[in-house]
Design a protein around this motif. Structure first.
Motif, PDB file in Angstrom:
ATOM      1  N   SER A 176      -2.364  -2.880  -7.961  1.00 15.02           N
ATOM      2  CA  SER A 176      -2.257  -1.920  -9.078  1.00 15.02           C
ATOM      3  C   SER A 176      -2.763  -0.551  -8.650  1.00 15.02           C
ATOM      4  O   SER A 176      -3.295   0.195  -9.463  1.00 15.02           O
ATOM      5  CB  SER A 176      -3.037  -2.437 -10.280  1.00 15.02           C
ATOM      6  N   THR A 234      -1.942   3.164  -6.273  1.00  6.34           N
ATOM      7  CA  THR A 234      -1.057   4.323  -6.462  1.00  6.34           C
ATOM      8  C   THR A 234       0.354   3.888  -6.849  1.00  6.34           C
ATOM      9  O   THR A 234       0.935   4.382  -7.803  1.00  6.34           O
ATOM     10  CB  THR A 234      -0.981   5.121  -5.137  1.00  6.34           C
ATOM     11  N   MET A 235       0.925   2.954  -6.095  1.00  4.36           N
ATOM     12  CA  MET A 235       2.323   2.578  -6.315  1.00  4.36           C
ATOM     13  C   MET A 235       2.480   1.503  -7.385  1.00  4.36           C
ATOM     14  O   MET A 235       3.397   1.569  -8.203  1.00  4.36           O
ATOM     15  CB  MET A 235       2.942   2.073  -5.007  1.00  4.36           C
ATOM     16  N   VAL A 243      -0.837  -7.500 -11.245  1.00  3.41           N
ATOM     17  CA  VAL A 243      -1.921  -8.300 -10.646  1.00  3.41           C
ATOM     18  C   VAL A 243      -2.708  -7.467  -9.652  1.00  3.41           C
ATOM     19  O   VAL A 243      -2.107  -6.733  -8.852  1.00  3.41           O
ATOM     20  CB  VAL A 243      -1.336  -9.474  -9.817  1.00  3.41           C
ATOM     21  N   ASP A 244      -4.018  -7.626  -9.660  1.00  2.00           N
ATOM     22  CA  ASP A 244      -4.839  -7.058  -8.590  1.00  2.00           C
ATOM     23  C   ASP A 244      -6.044  -7.986  -8.410  1.00  2.00           C
ATOM     24  O   ASP A 244      -6.428  -8.721  -9.322  1.00  2.00           O
ATOM     25  CB  ASP A 244      -5.296  -5.631  -8.937  1.00  2.00           C
ATOM     26  N   ALA A 278      -9.576  -1.975 -10.645  1.00  2.00           N
ATOM     27  CA  ALA A 278      -8.303  -1.323 -10.271  1.00  2.00           C
ATOM     28  C   ALA A 278      -7.292  -1.495 -11.397  1.00  2.00           C
ATOM     29  O   ALA A 278      -6.501  -0.591 -11.683  1.00  2.00           O
ATOM     30  CB  ALA A 278      -7.771  -1.931  -8.977  1.00  2.00           C
ATOM     31  N   ALA A 295       0.808  -4.373  -2.544  1.00  2.00           N
ATOM     32  CA  ALA A 295      -0.599  -4.447  -2.110  1.00  2.00           C
ATOM     33  C   ALA A 295      -0.785  -3.525  -0.898  1.00  2.00           C
ATOM     34  O   ALA A 295       0.181  -2.936  -0.392  1.00  2.00           O
ATOM     35  CB  ALA A 295      -0.953  -5.885  -1.769  1.00  2.00           C
ATOM     36  N   GLU A 337      -1.159  -1.619   2.531  1.00  2.00           N
ATOM     37  CA  GLU A 337      -0.215  -1.628   3.668  1.00  2.00           C
ATOM     38  C   GLU A 337      -0.890  -2.269   4.891  1.00  2.00           C
ATOM     39  O   GLU A 337      -1.349  -1.582   5.819  1.00  2.00           O
ATOM     40  CB  GLU A 337       0.253  -0.193   3.960  1.00  2.00           C
ATOM     41  N   ILE A 342      -2.494  -9.045   5.067  1.00  2.00           N
ATOM     42  CA  ILE A 342      -2.605  -9.200   3.602  1.00  2.00           C
ATOM     43  C   ILE A 342      -1.240  -9.571   3.026  1.00  2.00           C
ATOM     44  O   ILE A 342      -1.106 -10.503   2.235  1.00  2.00           O
ATOM     45  CB  ILE A 342      -3.131  -7.887   2.952  1.00  2.00           C
ATOM     46  N   ASN A 388       7.253  -3.586  -1.564  1.00  2.00           N
ATOM     47  CA  ASN A 388       7.333  -2.114  -1.624  1.00  2.00           C
ATOM     48  C   ASN A 388       6.788  -1.496  -0.330  1.00  2.00           C
ATOM     49  O   ASN A 388       6.507  -0.293  -0.276  1.00  2.00           O
ATOM     50  CB  ASN A 388       6.523  -1.632  -2.833  1.00  2.00           C
ATOM     51  N   THR A 389       6.651  -2.324   0.712  1.00  2.00           N
ATOM     52  CA  THR A 389       6.071  -1.797   1.959  1.00  2.00           C
ATOM     53  C   THR A 389       6.783  -0.527   2.431  1.00  2.00           C
ATOM     54  O   THR A 389       8.002  -0.397   2.299  1.00  2.00           O
ATOM     55  CB  THR A 389       6.100  -2.845   3.085  1.00  2.00           C
ATOM     56  N   HIS A 443      11.677  -0.245  -1.883  1.00  2.00           N
ATOM     57  CA  HIS A 443      10.702   0.801  -1.545  1.00  2.00           C
ATOM     58  C   HIS A 443      10.845   1.978  -2.508  1.00  2.00           C
ATOM     59  O   HIS A 443      11.761   2.784  -2.379  1.00  2.00           O
ATOM     60  CB  HIS A 443      10.948   1.224  -0.085  1.00  2.00           C
ATOM     61  N   PHE A 444       9.927   1.999  -3.486  1.00  2.00           N
ATOM     62  CA  PHE A 444       9.926   3.087  -4.474  1.00  2.00           C
ATOM     63  C   PHE A 444       9.206   4.292  -3.877  1.00  2.00           C
ATOM     64  O   PHE A 444       8.410   4.170  -2.949  1.00  2.00           O
ATOM     65  CB  PHE A 444       9.182   2.639  -5.738  1.00  2.00           C
ATOM     66  N   ILE A 458       0.036  10.785  -0.545  1.00  2.00           N
ATOM     67  CA  ILE A 458       0.442   9.423  -0.151  1.00  2.00           C
ATOM     68  C   ILE A 458      -0.804   8.572   0.102  1.00  2.00           C
ATOM     69  O   ILE A 458      -0.847   7.392  -0.233  1.00  2.00           O
ATOM     70  CB  ILE A 458       1.316   9.464   1.133  1.00  2.00           C
TER      71      ILE A 458
END
Ligand code: NAD
Length: 302
Positions: free
Chosen positions: A9, A11-12, A30-31, A36, A89, A91, A95, A116-117, A139-140, A234
């Motif tokens: 949860s 930035t992205m 989820v986090d 967060a 989650a 980068e 993980i 979303n990597t 990838h948003f 970023i």
């Protein structure tokens, strides 16, 4: 597609959850970190208010969007009914690999698993599951509610059916999807990160200061934001992680991260999220970006 689970949860993740909830999907966010999640909901509320002030949404839309959102710290309950999971989650390949293993075990067999990597191989993430045909990159761009592009990354075994479902979903969010193949950095970051790295090298070598570098790219190349400000936005840790993926993935020295970037990340100066990077964001009321004290004496105009 009705039930969407967003993992992470930060930035992205908050932007992705916001966007799906705004378009009527039921979203589970989820986090690992309860704080967060609280911060993410506050950010979503603030961003919805901004959209209302710009007449893009009504107060009723805000209520409906917030009603579509649930938060979780337990992965199992968050994914039990998911049609689509979007992993956003940190980068870090370890993980993400562990998450994909867990998701494969916990999700219904028809759930599509998207990441979303910014740069990690979708094919490698898929190899940790028994459903590589249903693993894809979605990838948003940041900030998600504002930015139109979604880079859709096809892993080696991603099926056409799954790709088409994701293209349709992106269109329902009023986004423009672009399909790319699974190679390091895909398209967006393969082109963006070497530019950001070169801007940091220019600062590191004293060619120009922060404001000068960003001004050249804003006024000279019509970029809405200079590369150093964009790097802060970023997250410098995210930029470093992507450059390492490019460097290792292509085995080419041209992607080697600038030592200044490495030092800033080691010192915890990560950009906007820690309120200090190339700029200082501690005075949140300041309209013009303020250069971090560390760099205030560097540059040709000083
Ligand atoms: P971030 O550091 O802001 O947030 C990551 C969140 O993930 C944190 O809240 C962390 O607690 C959570 N997390 C870590 N491990 C987890 C786990 N196992 N389960 C649940 N939550 C977990 O990072 P970000 O900038 O939002 O980046 C997220 C992803 O989006 C990365 O893959 C990044 O490359 C990508 N991305 C980032 C940007 C950007 O501009 N920051 C743009 C496009 C894509």
């Amino acid at each position: 597609m009705k039930n969407i689970t967003v993992i992470g949860s930060g930035t992205m993740g908050n932007g992705i959850a916001h966007t799906f909830a705004q378009y009527g999907y039921s979203v589970s966010l989820v986090d690992l970190d309860e704080k967060a999640l609280t911060k993410a909901i506050q950010t979503i509320q603030k961003n919805l208010d901004r959209q209302i002030n710009k007449n893009k949404l009504t107060a009723d839309d805000k209520i409906a969007t917030l009603n579509n959102l649930r938060t979780f710290t337990d992965l199992k309950s968050a994914v039990s009914k998911a049609d689509l999971v979007i992993e956003a989650a940190t980068e870090n390949e370890l993980i993400k690999s562990n998450l994909f293993k867990d998701l494969d075990n916990l999700c219904p067999s028809n759930t599509i698993l998207a990441s979303n990597t910014s740069s990690i191989s979708i094919t490698r993430l898929a190899s940790h599951t028994n459903r590589p045909d249903k693993v894809i990159g979605m990838h948003f761009m940041n900030p998600v509610p504002m930015m139109q592009l979604v880079e859709v990354i096809k892993g080696y075994d991603t099926s056409e059916t799954v790709t088409n479902k994701i293209l349709k979903t992106a269109a329902k969010l009023q986004k423009v999807p672009v399909v790319v193949q699974d190679y390091p950095g895909f398209i967006a970051n393969r082109i963006l990160m070497p530019m950001i790295n070169e801007a940091i090298y220019s600062l590191y070598e004293g060619v120009a200061g922060v404001i000068e570098i960003d001004t050249v790219m804003k006024l000279g190349m019509a970029h809405p934001m200079g590369p150093l400000q964009l790097a802060d936005f970023i997250g410098l840790d995210v930029c470093l992680a992507i450059l390492k993926v490019l460097y290792n993935g292509f085995g080419n020295a041209k992607y080697a991260p600038c030592p200044l970037l490495v030092n800033m990340v080691a010192a915890g100066h990560l950009g906007k999220k820690t309120a200090i990077g190339f700029y200082n964001y501690q005075q949140s009321d300041s309209k013009e970006p303020v250069v971090a004290a560390r760099f205030s004496n560097v540059g040709l105009s000083t």
